[in-house]
Design an enzyme around this catalytic site. Structure first.
Site, PDB file in Angstrom:
ATOM      1  N   CYS A 141      43.637  38.657  28.250  1.00 10.42           N
ATOM      2  CA  CYS A 141      43.477  37.368  27.825  1.00 10.42           C
ATOM      3  C   CYS A 141      44.099  37.360  26.437  1.00 10.42           C
ATOM      4  O   CYS A 141      45.581  37.479  26.337  1.00 10.42           O
ATOM      5  CB  CYS A 141      42.206  36.820  27.436  1.00 10.42           C
ATOM      6  SG  CYS A 141      42.161  35.108  27.117  1.00 10.42           S
ATOM      7  N   HIS A 173      40.042  37.251  33.043  1.00  7.12           N
ATOM      8  CA  HIS A 173      39.066  38.357  32.599  1.00  7.12           C
ATOM      9  C   HIS A 173      38.430  39.323  33.578  1.00  7.12           C
ATOM     10  O   HIS A 173      37.309  38.785  34.143  1.00  7.12           O
ATOM     11  CB  HIS A 173      37.847  37.526  31.714  1.00  7.12           C
ATOM     12  CG  HIS A 173      38.180  36.976  30.447  1.00  7.12           C
ATOM     13  ND1 HIS A 173      38.268  38.085  29.132  1.00  7.12           N
ATOM     14  CD2 HIS A 173      38.730  36.093  29.820  1.00  7.12           C
ATOM     15  CE1 HIS A 173      38.409  37.361  28.085  1.00  7.12           C
ATOM     16  NE2 HIS A 173      38.931  35.988  28.783  1.00  7.12           N
ATOM     17  N   GLU A 182      37.033  42.046  33.363  1.00  4.56           N
ATOM     18  CA  GLU A 182      35.739  42.900  33.247  1.00  4.56           C
ATOM     19  C   GLU A 182      34.724  41.984  33.549  1.00  4.56           C
ATOM     20  O   GLU A 182      33.560  42.328  33.941  1.00  4.56           O
ATOM     21  CB  GLU A 182      35.950  43.351  31.637  1.00  4.56           C
ATOM     22  CG  GLU A 182      35.482  41.986  30.659  1.00  4.56           C
ATOM     23  CD  GLU A 182      36.883  41.151  30.476  1.00  4.56           C
ATOM     24  OE1 GLU A 182      37.672  41.083  31.109  1.00  4.56           O
ATOM     25  OE2 GLU A 182      36.320  40.155  29.733  1.00  4.56           O
TER      26      GLU A 182
END
Ligand code: MN
Length: 250
Positions: free
Chosen positions: A118, A221, A223
């Site tokens: 990001c 994202h 994660e």
């Protein structure tokens, strides 16, 4: 077996909670980055940016790592790509941005692989001469929603993955459903990179380096999606850690 050390540059915010009186700076990192690196097989280590920035300390830190992860976070000061602040620019902290930008440059110089997530991808682009849209909805016509209201675990738009890219090899798919938590995006691409994924409105969603260190930037994202159990996104971290490991054994 020794596991690769993944350096992560910490995020800093000025927090003003009632019990802090005049507020204070706080270094932090969302736990999801730590968990994702761990699930990918690496050992995450956080470097805290400081206002009185010491380049040699950052260099020494990065030399000890096998790779660098630049996390998501707030906006980047437009000063770093030669622009004035747009009306809709969000919170930024230029001394922290400087550390993140330098980290990308130093890691590249040291030949360390970099994963930018990001804001981290945007930092990478700026570090090598690129620019950003400061605010997508007001600066780019016909954009879809990139600041999703849905939880981080939800994929809300698809990205088209370019053939012959690392991402295509990693996902083995031409189209991936991703989450989206950004109002800024890559505008002019730095020479060092090629675009390897785009949203349907043309917004750049991933970049990969074509020279220097191995670098991958993703605008979503992974994660948070890894947290939500998306195996394809966990694999991205696994592949990154593998690349760091191989690079260190060279
Ligand atoms: Mn997006």
């Amino acid at each position: 077996m020794k596991r690769p050390i993944i350096g992560i540059i910490g995020d800093v915010r000025f927090v003003n909670e009632p019990e802090l009186q005049n507020g204070q700076y706080r270094t932090y990192l969302n736990q999801s980055y730590i968990e994702a690196v761990k699930k990918g097989g690496g050992i995450p280590v956080i470097f805290p940016p400081t206002e009185e920035y010491i380049e040699s300390a950052l260099e020494q830190f990065l030399a000890m790592t096998d790779g660098l992860l630049l996390p998501g976070g707030d906006d980047v000061a437009p000063y770093f790509y030669g622009e004035e602040s747009h009306q809709n620019i969000g919170y930024f902290l230029s001394w922290m941005d400087k550390v993140h930008i330098e980290a990308a440059r130093i890691a590249d110089r040291l030949g360390k692989p970099i994963l930018g997530i990001c804001r981290g991808m945007q930092v990478m682009n700026i570090a090598f001469g690129g620019t950003l849209y400061q605010d997508l909805p007001s600066q780019k016509e016909g954009v879809i929603q990139h600041s999703q209201k849905a939880p981080r675990s939800e994929g809300t738009h698809v990205v088209a993955v370019m053939p012959d890219s690392f991402l295509e090899k990693c996902f083995q798919e031409g189209s991936i459903l991703v989450n989206s938590h950004h109002h800024q995006a890559v505008k002019d691409l730095a020479d060092q990179f090629k675009i390897t994924a785009k949203a349907s409105d043309g917004v750049v969603e991933a970049i990969e380096s074509t020279m220097g260190s191995w670098m991958l930037g993703v605008q979503w994202h992974p994660e948070a999606l890894t947290d939500a159990g998306r195996e394809d996104q966990r694999k991205l971290f696994e592949k990154f850690v593998e690349i760091c490991e191989k690079n260190s054994c060279k």
